[in-house]
Design a protein around this motif. Structure first.
Motif, PDB file in Angstrom:
ATOM      1  N   VAL A 193       0.845  -1.185   0.000  1.00 52.09           N
ATOM      2  CA  VAL A 193       0.000   0.000   0.000  1.00 52.09           C
ATOM      3  C   VAL A 193       0.881   1.236   0.000  1.00 52.09           C
ATOM      4  CG1 VAL A 193      -0.188   0.072   2.525  1.00 52.09           C
ATOM      5  CG2 VAL A 193      -1.974   1.134   1.127  1.00 52.09           C
ATOM      6  N   SER A 194       0.465   2.240  -0.749  1.00 45.28           N
ATOM      7  CA  SER A 194       1.151   3.525  -0.788  1.00 45.28           C
ATOM      8  C   SER A 194       0.103   4.608  -0.997  1.00 45.28           C
ATOM      9  CB  SER A 194       2.182   3.564  -1.915  1.00 45.28           C
ATOM     10  OG  SER A 194       2.802   4.835  -1.988  1.00 45.28           O
ATOM     11  N   GLY A 195      -0.116   5.424   0.028  1.00 47.35           N
ATOM     12  CA  GLY A 195      -1.156   6.438  -0.072  1.00 47.35           C
ATOM     13  C   GLY A 195      -2.513   5.801  -0.290  1.00 47.35           C
ATOM     14  N   ASP A 196      -3.186   6.155  -1.372  1.00 43.50           N
ATOM     15  CA  ASP A 196      -4.498   5.600  -1.704  1.00 43.50           C
ATOM     16  C   ASP A 196      -4.420   4.398  -2.633  1.00 43.50           C
ATOM     17  OD1 ASP A 196      -5.858   7.450  -0.175  1.00 43.50           O
ATOM     18  OD2 ASP A 196      -6.096   8.880  -1.815  1.00 43.50           O
ATOM     19  N   TRP A 197      -3.191   3.898  -2.891  1.00 40.85           N
ATOM     20  CA  TRP A 197      -3.018   2.799  -3.825  1.00 40.85           C
ATOM     21  C   TRP A 197      -2.700   1.499  -3.083  1.00 40.85           C
ATOM     22  CZ3 TRP A 197      -3.394   3.056  -9.200  1.00 40.85           C
ATOM     23  CH2 TRP A 197      -3.555   4.339  -9.733  1.00 40.85           C
ATOM     24  N   VAL A 198      -3.347   0.406  -3.549  1.00 42.89           N
ATOM     25  CA  VAL A 198      -3.043  -0.944  -3.076  1.00 42.89           C
ATOM     26  C   VAL A 198      -2.619  -1.767  -4.283  1.00 42.89           C
ATOM     27  CG1 VAL A 198      -3.930  -3.039  -1.985  1.00 42.89           C
ATOM     28  CG2 VAL A 198      -4.691  -0.807  -1.181  1.00 42.89           C
ATOM     29  N   VAL A 199      -1.529  -2.519  -4.143  1.00 43.92           N
ATOM     30  CA  VAL A 199      -1.002  -3.322  -5.245  1.00 43.92           C
ATOM     31  C   VAL A 199      -1.019  -4.793  -4.829  1.00 43.92           C
ATOM     32  CG1 VAL A 199       0.951  -3.723  -6.778  1.00 43.92           C
ATOM     33  CG2 VAL A 199       0.460  -1.405  -5.967  1.00 43.92           C
ATOM     34  N   ALA A 200      -1.535  -5.652  -5.713  1.00 44.24           N
ATOM     35  CA  ALA A 200      -1.630  -7.087  -5.442  1.00 44.24           C
ATOM     36  C   ALA A 200      -1.109  -7.864  -6.639  1.00 44.24           C
ATOM     37  CB  ALA A 200      -3.077  -7.483  -5.151  1.00 44.24           C
ATOM     38  N   LEU A 201      -0.455  -8.999  -6.376  1.00 38.19           N
ATOM     39  CA  LEU A 201      -0.003  -9.924  -7.407  1.00 38.19           C
ATOM     40  C   LEU A 201      -0.833 -11.193  -7.304  1.00 38.19           C
ATOM     41  CD1 LEU A 201       2.073 -10.905  -9.559  1.00 38.19           C
ATOM     42  CD2 LEU A 201       3.485 -11.685  -7.644  1.00 38.19           C
ATOM     43  N   THR A 202      -1.423 -11.635  -8.417  1.00 37.55           N
ATOM     44  CA  THR A 202      -2.239 -12.844  -8.418  1.00 37.55           C
ATOM     45  C   THR A 202      -1.514 -13.989  -9.101  1.00 37.55           C
ATOM     46  OG1 THR A 202      -3.386 -11.938 -10.370  1.00 37.55           O
ATOM     47  CG2 THR A 202      -4.463 -11.702  -8.234  1.00 37.55           C
ATOM     48  N   ASP A 203      -2.010 -15.210  -8.850  1.00 41.62           N
ATOM     49  CA  ASP A 203      -1.277 -16.397  -9.302  1.00 41.62           C
ATOM     50  C   ASP A 203      -1.414 -16.662 -10.799  1.00 41.62           C
ATOM     51  OD1 ASP A 203      -3.870 -17.350  -9.411  1.00 41.62           O
ATOM     52  OD2 ASP A 203      -3.623 -18.772  -7.754  1.00 41.62           O
ATOM     53  N   ASP A 204      -2.076 -15.780 -11.540  1.00 36.58           N
ATOM     54  CA  ASP A 204      -2.066 -15.862 -12.994  1.00 36.58           C
ATOM     55  C   ASP A 204      -0.995 -14.948 -13.592  1.00 36.58           C
ATOM     56  OD1 ASP A 204      -3.186 -13.421 -12.460  1.00 36.58           O
ATOM     57  OD2 ASP A 204      -5.004 -13.722 -13.646  1.00 36.58           O
ATOM     58  N   GLY A 205      -0.146 -14.378 -12.716  1.00 35.07           N
ATOM     59  CA  GLY A 205       0.955 -13.561 -13.175  1.00 35.07           C
ATOM     60  C   GLY A 205       0.630 -12.100 -13.410  1.00 35.07           C
ATOM     61  N   THR A 206      -0.502 -11.637 -12.883  1.00 37.53           N
ATOM     62  CA  THR A 206      -0.937 -10.258 -13.108  1.00 37.53           C
ATOM     63  C   THR A 206      -0.708  -9.411 -11.867  1.00 37.53           C
ATOM     64  OG1 THR A 206      -2.663 -11.067 -14.595  1.00 37.53           O
ATOM     65  CG2 THR A 206      -2.877  -8.796 -13.808  1.00 37.53           C
ATOM     66  N   VAL A 207      -0.208  -8.191 -12.072  1.00 38.85           N
ATOM     67  CA  VAL A 207      -0.100  -7.213 -10.993  1.00 38.85           C
ATOM     68  C   VAL A 207      -1.287  -6.264 -11.099  1.00 38.85           C
ATOM     69  CG1 VAL A 207       1.291  -5.367  -9.987  1.00 38.85           C
ATOM     70  CG2 VAL A 207       2.417  -7.353 -11.007  1.00 38.85           C
ATOM     71  N   HIS A 208      -1.989  -6.076  -9.989  1.00 42.36           N
ATOM     72  CA  HIS A 208      -3.181  -5.234  -9.959  1.00 42.36           C
ATOM     73  C   HIS A 208      -2.910  -4.020  -9.076  1.00 42.36           C
ATOM     74  CE1 HIS A 208      -5.704  -8.657 -11.457  1.00 42.36           C
ATOM     75  NE2 HIS A 208      -4.754  -9.352 -10.828  1.00 42.36           N
ATOM     76  N   ALA A 209      -3.226  -2.838  -9.554  1.00 39.15           N
ATOM     77  CA  ALA A 209      -3.120  -1.611  -8.768  1.00 39.15           C
ATOM     78  C   ALA A 209      -4.513  -1.015  -8.649  1.00 39.15           C
ATOM     79  CB  ALA A 209      -2.166  -0.620  -9.438  1.00 39.15           C
ATOM     80  N   LEU A 210      -4.956  -0.814  -7.404  1.00 32.44           N
ATOM     81  CA  LEU A 210      -6.293  -0.291  -7.143  1.00 32.44           C
ATOM     82  C   LEU A 210      -6.145   1.016  -6.368  1.00 32.44           C
ATOM     83  CD1 LEU A 210      -6.342  -3.651  -6.567  1.00 32.44           C
ATOM     84  CD2 LEU A 210      -8.771  -3.150  -6.739  1.00 32.44           C
ATOM     85  N   ALA A 211      -6.927   2.000  -6.749  1.00 32.95           N
ATOM     86  CA  ALA A 211      -6.872   3.305  -6.099  1.00 32.95           C
ATOM     87  C   ALA A 211      -8.192   3.609  -5.419  1.00 32.95           C
ATOM     88  CB  ALA A 211      -6.560   4.399  -7.105  1.00 32.95           C
ATOM     89  N   ALA A 212      -8.135   4.218  -4.222  1.00 36.21           N
ATOM     90  CA  ALA A 212      -9.335   4.588  -3.501  1.00 36.21           C
ATOM     91  C   ALA A 212     -10.085   5.670  -4.267  1.00 36.21           C
ATOM     92  CB  ALA A 212      -8.971   5.101  -2.103  1.00 36.21           C
ATOM     93  N   ARG A 213     -11.430   5.610  -4.236  1.00 37.11           N
ATOM     94  CA  ARG A 213     -12.263   6.613  -4.879  1.00 37.11           C
ATOM     95  C   ARG A 213     -13.336   7.062  -3.901  1.00 37.11           C
ATOM     96  NH1 ARG A 213      -8.625   6.717  -7.827  1.00 37.11           N
ATOM     97  NH2 ARG A 213      -8.542   6.315 -10.074  1.00 37.11           N
ATOM     98  N   ARG A 214     -13.547   8.330  -3.804  1.00 34.80           N
ATOM     99  CA  ARG A 214     -14.595   8.838  -2.895  1.00 34.80           C
ATOM    100  C   ARG A 214     -15.954   8.361  -3.359  1.00 34.80           C
ATOM    101  NH1 ARG A 214     -12.716  12.457   0.668  1.00 34.80           N
ATOM    102  NH2 ARG A 214     -10.730  13.497   0.232  1.00 34.80           N
ATOM    103  N   GLY A 215     -16.806   7.972  -2.389  1.00 36.84           N
ATOM    104  CA  GLY A 215     -18.147   7.536  -2.719  1.00 36.84           C
ATOM    105  C   GLY A 215     -18.237   6.096  -3.165  1.00 36.84           C
TER     106      GLY A 215
END
Length: 215
Positions: A193-215
């Protein structure tokens, strides 16, 4: 320094490179999670381990077990055993994502730390429950959900990955699920996690970056 080796947790004196103590965790060989130290506002930190046995609190100076909870480490009706991952801490609270599909919070400063402050069931993605597969369903009972892994805690939230491919966002104080994001693959490694961003690695080899959004 503390580490887990096979069925034991041990402490090393970094000044002398000598082992100071070693304690059996009764955790079995598949317990590869790391021990964690709490971050109390005052007083000494407490050591927490999570293995196939469940959750335990230890005196960091001696390794003696101060409390134990036989929850979270047991297998569910899954195709193989999900990994057991390290607890996360915030202050005196240890957050544990269990193989049994339940995320739990333990207050290590409570009079009885072995009783979770809250418990949240992960559930399953539609069609992903063992009961949805006739072969897997034989001998199985409805469980609490897909194995949960890799808890990460921030000031107000707990992020947890699931074996069936989700990122769960829980309220840190209550455990209430605030959001769930399907990722398409099981969460294979620790979250970042960094600020409003969360980063995850899944077992299909993909890196996912998710950002917080108001509402």
């Amino acid at each position: 320094m503390h580490s887990v080796s096979s069925n034991s947790v041990l402490a090393m004196d970094l000044a002398t490179c000598k082992q100071t103590w070693s304690k059996d965790t009764a955790g079995d060989i598949d317990s590869h999670s790391s021990p964690v130290l709490t971050q109390p506002a005052s007083g000494p930190a407490k050591l927490v381990t999570f293995t196939a046995y469940g959750v335990r609190g230890h005196d960091p100076k001696t390794g003696n077990v101060t409390w134990a909870s036989k929850l979270g480490g047991g297998s569910t009706c899954e195709p193989g055993k999900a990994p057991l991952t390290s607890p996360a801490v915030w202050g005196d609270i240890a957050y544990v994502a269990g193989r049994d599909g339940v995320v739990r919070a333990y207050d290590t400063s409570a009079s009885d730390p072995s009783k979770p402050v809250w418990e949240t069931k992960a559930g399953y993605l539609p069609g992903k429950s063992p009961l949805d597969d006739p072969w897997r369903a034989m001998g199985c009972k409805a469980g609490a959900g897909s194995p949960t892994m890799h808890p990460l805690v921030s000031k107000s939230l707990v992020y947890v990955g699931t074996w069936d491919g989700r990122l769960l966002v829980l309220d840190r104080a209550t455990g209430r699920q605030r959001a769930s994001y399907p990722l398409g693959g099981g969460v294979a490694s620790a979250l970042s996690v960094s600020g409003d961003w969360v980063v995850a690695l899944t077992d299909d080899g993909t890196v996912h970056a998710l950002a917080a959004r108001r509402g």
